[in-house]
Structures are given as structure tokens and as C-alpha cells.
Design an enzyme around this catalytic site. Sequence first.
Site, PDB file in Angstrom:
ATOM      1  N   CYS A  35     -14.842  11.198 -49.832  1.00  0.00           N
ATOM      2  CA  CYS A  35     -15.799  10.745 -48.825  1.00  0.00           C
ATOM      3  C   CYS A  35     -17.190  11.342 -49.027  1.00  0.00           C
ATOM      4  CB  CYS A  35     -15.285  11.099 -47.436  1.00  0.00           C
ATOM      5  SG  CYS A  35     -16.412  10.637 -46.103  1.00  0.00           S
TER       6      CYS A  35
ATOM      7  N   CYS B 109     -12.439   8.825 -38.296  1.00  0.00           N
ATOM      8  CA  CYS B 109     -13.853   8.580 -38.575  1.00  0.00           C
ATOM      9  C   CYS B 109     -14.517   7.962 -37.345  1.00  0.00           C
ATOM     10  CB  CYS B 109     -13.992   7.665 -39.792  1.00  0.00           C
ATOM     11  SG  CYS B 109     -15.622   7.706 -40.553  1.00  0.00           S
TER      12      CYS B 109
ATOM     13  N   LEU C 232     -10.419  -8.836 -18.286  1.00  0.00           N
ATOM     14  CA  LEU C 232     -10.268  -8.947 -19.735  1.00  0.00           C
ATOM     15  C   LEU C 232     -11.457  -9.617 -20.423  1.00  0.00           C
ATOM     16  CD1 LEU C 232      -6.489  -9.899 -19.810  1.00  0.00           C
ATOM     17  CD2 LEU C 232      -7.500  -7.781 -20.681  1.00  0.00           C
ATOM     18  N   GLY C 233     -12.585  -9.698 -19.735  1.00  0.00           N
ATOM     19  CA  GLY C 233     -13.762 -10.254 -20.392  1.00  0.00           C
ATOM     20  C   GLY C 233     -13.985 -11.707 -20.026  1.00  0.00           C
TER      21      GLY C 233
ATOM     22  N   GLN D 129     -12.878  -7.242 -25.881  1.00  0.00           N
ATOM     23  CA  GLN D 129     -13.834  -6.543 -25.005  1.00  0.00           C
ATOM     24  C   GLN D 129     -13.171  -5.474 -24.160  1.00  0.00           C
ATOM     25  OE1 GLN D 129     -15.753 -10.008 -23.053  1.00  0.00           O
ATOM     26  NE2 GLN D 129     -17.653  -9.062 -23.718  1.00  0.00           N
TER      27      GLN D 129
ATOM     28  N   GLU E  72      -5.052  -9.802 -29.951  1.00  0.00           N
ATOM     29  CA  GLU E  72      -6.372  -9.843 -30.571  1.00  0.00           C
ATOM     30  C   GLU E  72      -7.424 -10.389 -29.602  1.00  0.00           C
ATOM     31  OE1 GLU E  72      -7.521  -8.735 -33.452  1.00  0.00           O
ATOM     32  OE2 GLU E  72      -5.566  -7.897 -33.964  1.00  0.00           O
TER      33      GLU E  72
ATOM     34  N   ASP F  70     -13.839  -4.676 -38.814  1.00  0.00           N
ATOM     35  CA  ASP F  70     -14.344  -4.465 -37.465  1.00  0.00           C
ATOM     36  C   ASP F  70     -15.308  -3.282 -37.473  1.00  0.00           C
ATOM     37  OD1 ASP F  70     -12.709  -2.247 -37.700  1.00  0.00           O
ATOM     38  OD2 ASP F  70     -11.556  -2.626 -35.871  1.00  0.00           O
TER      39      ASP F  70
ATOM     40  N   TYR G  98     -12.668 -13.696 -37.735  1.00  0.00           N
ATOM     41  CA  TYR G  98     -12.062 -12.364 -37.586  1.00  0.00           C
ATOM     42  C   TYR G  98     -10.653 -12.467 -37.004  1.00  0.00           C
ATOM     43  CZ  TYR G  98     -11.017  -7.677 -36.045  1.00  0.00           C
ATOM     44  OH  TYR G  98     -10.383  -6.474 -35.854  1.00  0.00           O
TER      45      TYR G  98
ATOM     46  N   CYS H 189     -12.514  14.814 -39.017  1.00  0.00           N
ATOM     47  CA  CYS H 189     -11.933  14.795 -40.364  1.00  0.00           C
ATOM     48  C   CYS H 189     -10.801  15.806 -40.545  1.00  0.00           C
ATOM     49  CB  CYS H 189     -13.020  15.070 -41.399  1.00  0.00           C
ATOM     50  SG  CYS H 189     -14.582  14.245 -41.106  1.00  0.00           S
TER      51      CYS H 189
END
Length: 317
Positions: free
Chosen positions: A225, A208, A102-103, A62, A57, A160, A142, A214
Site C-alpha cells: 500500500c 481502509c 429507506l430513501g 441510502q 442492494e 463503490d 452498479y 490498518c
Amino acid sequence: MSDAESDGDADTDAGPEWDLPDDLAAVREALIEWYEADHRTFPWRETDDPYEILVSEVMSQQTQLDRVVEAWEEFLDRWPTTADLAAADRADVVGFWTGHSLGYNNRAKYLHEAATQVETEYDGEFPETPAGLQDLMGVGPYTANAVASFAFDNGDAVVDTNVKRVAYRAFDVPDDDAAFEAAANELLPDGESRVWNNAIMELGGVACTQTPRCDEVGCPWREWCSAYGTGDFTAPDVPTQPSFEGSRRQFRGRVIAALREYDELAIDTLGHRIRVDYAPEGEYGREWLLGLLEDLVDDGLVDVNRSGDEPIARLRR
């Protein structure tokens, strides 16, 4: 009763601004069946180890998921448990983070500190609820909810960018964080946060998408939808991720990499090593570099000794 009192009662009784299908059981069943029949395979989806999930996570915040896989596997090969990570030199952990792009480096620092907390404050066992997980360093709502969901099947709805896009298009949920959270939790089947959160994020990730697919991927929600019915596939506004190339984040990483190699460097020597256009008195000179170093000092990653003629930067051990 006054008009004001009457209006207040009306607001209190008002329901949500969106309209979920009446047969929520069918909606839930369709999505879970679609997900379980075929979904992208990521190694962290094959484990319920909270440490391994937390690492995934934090890395994913990023970085595209396909790029995370290699870094995640290498990280866990090197530090397979919270005990191993807690015992590691923090500079090595930050160096790994920088080397894999990795940010922000402070995420590596917080991950190292969270592992130390698990070992020293929780006897090596992770908290199992979103509230408990938020007590770990660097773990926000989160991430805490994601770990609770995927490790312990004990979370709320994960919301998210993908989930927001699905809710906005499928059920006309307004572009508002509180509304997205409320609608996502209304959709969530009781006691199934692990499979449900994986499934709805997968729906947003492969069906989506910004350009919807779709029919191509057989979206299981086409019959309910709103966007599919009307052809209006607009999506909520998503902040644009700033470019990494030339960013302060990129140069912070270069500072850490240089100090890992040389341990300590005079500021001008460091400046010339991290950018070709470094000029002590220029736009990208000492003032710019000292500002960058102060950020790293605040994050607990670097020390700056200003006692001599020229400041010296050292990696904090």
C-alpha cells in the site's frame, strides 16, 4: 513523421497512470484469505438468491448496512419471492419503504416493477449477466453488476465508494471513475467476482475507512500500500449525502404515509398533516406542496384531482 503523429503514438502506447504490484496473485490471495478468516456477517452474504440480493442492494443505496438488516428481513418475510412482490399492492410496498426510512420511494416502485418483469417476461427466473439485469426496471450498471456477482458469480468488479478509496490509497489510482473501474477489473481474479467483490468492499468498510485502521484490523495489503508506506491517507472526494431531516425526500415520505392512512386528502388538509409550519399562501404552502405532489405523480405514486375548488391528492393504486 510529424511531431503530432509522434505524440499520438506515444499516447496510444501509454500504460495506465497507476502501478499495481507485480505479484497480483499474492495480492489477491492475501485479501481473500483475510476476508474469509473474519468478516462482518450480513444475511445477504449467506444467500445466492438474486431476488434477496437485489432487495439488499436497493435498500443499501441510502441506508447504513446495520439498519438495512431488519428492514431486509421484514421485507422478505412479507414478500419472500418475486411472485409475492409482483402480486402486492404497490401502495403497500411504498408504504413499507417509507415506514422504514429507506430513501426515495421510487426505488420501492421500481423494485415492485422489476419483480413483475421477472414473473411476466422471464418466467420467474432472473437474467444472470450484468447486461441482462439492466433490462429490469430501476436496475442500473452498479446494481446489475452486484447482483450478477453475488448471485451468479458472474460479474465484473464492483466499484463503490469503499473500493475507490482503497484503490486510490493503495495503488495511487487517480480520482477518475474510468480509472477506478479499469484498475478494479485488473485486480479482479477471473471467475471469483462473488468473494472478491465482497472482500474488497469489506476492506474499505472496516480497514481502509476515512480514518484508516490498518494495523488494528490487520489490513492484508500493508506491504503493497502506497498510503501505508508514505503516511498520506488522503482519499478521493466523495459527494456529501444531503441531510434527510427537512428534505423534500422526507416530506415525500410523509405525503405517502398520510395518503396511505386517509386514502385521499384535500391539499390544505394534507399540508397541515405533513408539516407544522404549513400555510396555504406561505413559503411552505400550496405552491410548494403541489410541486412535491407533481414529483410523486411523475413517479406514478400519486394522483391529483384539480377539478374542484381545492385539489385532492390520492394514492395511486
